[in-house]
Write a protein that holds these residues in place. Structure first.
Motif, PDB file in Angstrom:
ATOM      1  N   VAL A 202       1.033  -1.240   0.068  1.00 27.74           N
ATOM      2  CA  VAL A 202      -0.205  -0.043  -0.223  1.00 27.74           C
ATOM      3  C   VAL A 202       0.757   1.251  -0.098  1.00 27.74           C
ATOM      4  N   ALA A 206       1.382   4.140  -2.879  1.00 25.65           N
ATOM      5  CA  ALA A 206       1.001   5.480  -2.689  1.00 25.65           C
ATOM      6  C   ALA A 206       1.925   6.842  -2.540  1.00 25.65           C
ATOM      7  N   LEU A 258      -6.633  12.435   1.541  1.00 23.24           N
ATOM      8  CA  LEU A 258      -6.794  11.499   0.568  1.00 23.24           C
ATOM      9  C   LEU A 258      -6.292  10.265   0.952  1.00 23.24           C
ATOM     10  N   SER A 259      -5.059  10.081   1.302  1.00 26.00           N
ATOM     11  CA  SER A 259      -4.480   8.883   1.823  1.00 26.00           C
ATOM     12  C   SER A 259      -5.600   8.354   3.064  1.00 26.00           C
ATOM     13  N   TRP A 262      -8.102   6.652   1.069  1.00 26.22           N
ATOM     14  CA  TRP A 262      -7.676   5.398   0.339  1.00 26.22           C
ATOM     15  C   TRP A 262      -7.413   4.231   1.151  1.00 26.22           C
ATOM     16  N   ASP A 263      -6.488   4.507   2.043  1.00 26.12           N
ATOM     17  CA  ASP A 263      -6.175   3.528   3.075  1.00 26.12           C
ATOM     18  C   ASP A 263      -7.169   2.767   3.821  1.00 26.12           C
ATOM     19  N   ASN A 265      -9.914   2.281   2.656  1.00 24.42           N
ATOM     20  CA  ASN A 265     -10.728   1.346   1.721  1.00 24.42           C
ATOM     21  C   ASN A 265      -9.798   0.428   0.884  1.00 24.42           C
ATOM     22  N   VAL A 266      -8.752  -0.045   1.424  1.00 16.06           N
ATOM     23  CA  VAL A 266      -7.901  -1.043   1.041  1.00 16.06           C
ATOM     24  C   VAL A 266      -8.794  -2.381   0.910  1.00 16.06           C
TER      25      VAL A 266
END
Length: 331
Positions: A202, A206, A258-259, A262-263, A265-266
């Motif tokens: 991940v 990123a 944003l991170s 995103w993280d 919803n891994v």
């Protein structure tokens, strides 16, 4: 007629008006300046995009909300029959299940670790790029863009090979260190070690976006301010804390937000690293929702978990939009 008579015949001058006020009209009311009508062309140009977004995202979201208040099973899905309405039963069952809270805690912990590692390594790399020569910086930027554009399936396959218990490069490299024997070591028997490998996937995927974005923000820091701080006796840390970081702070906050999204919803990294069959101890909220929907054949329960996840992330999304609007106002 004398000059004095002419002056007396002139009407008295109107008193000066204060800025921001309009002189009263003959009827005593203020005369408001006419407003220009807003052009309609920009709204017409973005209308197709809004309709497309509403169709792609709005319709599934509405269906998710409706299904979460039903009891959708395979018989209803394949038979085309309407599932019964159960109200808030799906939500009460999920929120009353201790397993859900363990999965939520695991998701938050995994997200925090990945975001901290991504932002820390990304910021350090962006600062390093300022001190590199032009051609080295261009090579590094190209490598970052290549890593960022790599498909997720390819990236996870590479990390599976690196961490393979029999032929992995990581095990063979660590075994060359005196006192360590990692031959045949399976990194995924222990969830802590397994999540370390998954977290590396991940973070690796990123970091390019974070580095490029933060480096672009660092180029906007006035060099004269940093030089003035150095002349005043500030060290490297002092210059960064008092001069550099306040300038890049809005961009840093948006990238960090944003991170987080995103993280949180891994899904694909875990799903692919575990051979499309993740163990229960590797489930985060996305995988937990998928498991409830398809493995347990309770589609409504899966959609209810997905809806709870959306509600948990809505606060983060609102914060991101506020930061984005503030940045636009500053510019």
């Amino acid at each position: 007629m004398t000059a004095a008579d002419t002056k007396a015949a002139d009407p008295p001058a109107a008193p000066p008006q204060k800025p921001g006020k309009v002189a009263p009209g003959p009827s005593g009311g203020g005369v408001r300046p006419s407003r220009k009508p807003r052009p309609k062309l920009p709204y017409l140009l973005i209308a197709p995009a809004i309709v497309a977004i509403g169709a792609v995202f709005g319709y599934p979201l509405v269906e998710t909300v409706i299904m979460s208040f039903q009891d959708m099973r395979r018989a209803h899905l394949w038979g085309g029959t309407t599932p019964p309405w159960v109200g808030f039963e799906q939500f009460t069952n999920i929120l009353g299940d201790p397993e859900f809270w363990w999965v939520a805690f695991r998701t938050v912990l995994f997200m925090v670790v990945c975001v901290v590692a991504t932002m820390g390594l990304g910021l350090l790399t962006a600062l390093l790029m300022q001190r590199l020569s032009t051609w080295v910086r261009l090579l590094l930027t190209g490598a970052l863009i290549a890593a960022w554009s790599m498909p997720l399936l390819v990236a996870t396959s590479i990390f599976r090979w690196l961490s393979d218990s029999d032929y992995g490069v990581v095990n063979s490299t660590l075994s060359k260190i005196p006192g360590l024997d990692f031959q045949g070591h399976n990194w995924f028997l222990d969830p802590w070690q397994g999540f370390t490998v998954i977290g590396a996937v991940v973070v690796w995927g990123a970091i390019p976006f974070v580095v490029v974005t933060l480096y672009a923000a660092l180029t906007q820091v006035p060099r004269e301010l940093e030089e003035a701080a150095q002349l005043d006796g500030a060290g490297v840390i002092g210059v960064f804390r008092n001069v550099t970081f306040p300038v890049i702070k809005p961009v840093f906050q948006m990238v960090a937000t944003l991170s987080v999204i995103w993280d949180f919803n891994v899904f694909g990294q875990i799903f692919l690293m575990r051979g499309n069959k993740p163990e229960p101890e590797y489930e985060l909220l996305g995988l937990y929702s998928f498991s409830k929907a398809f493995d347990s054949a309770s589609f409504s329960q899966g959609t209810a978990i997905a809806l709870i996840t959306v509600l948990l992330l809505s606060g983060v999304a609102v914060y991101y939009l506020r930061q984005l609007m503030k940045t636009g106002e500053v510019e």
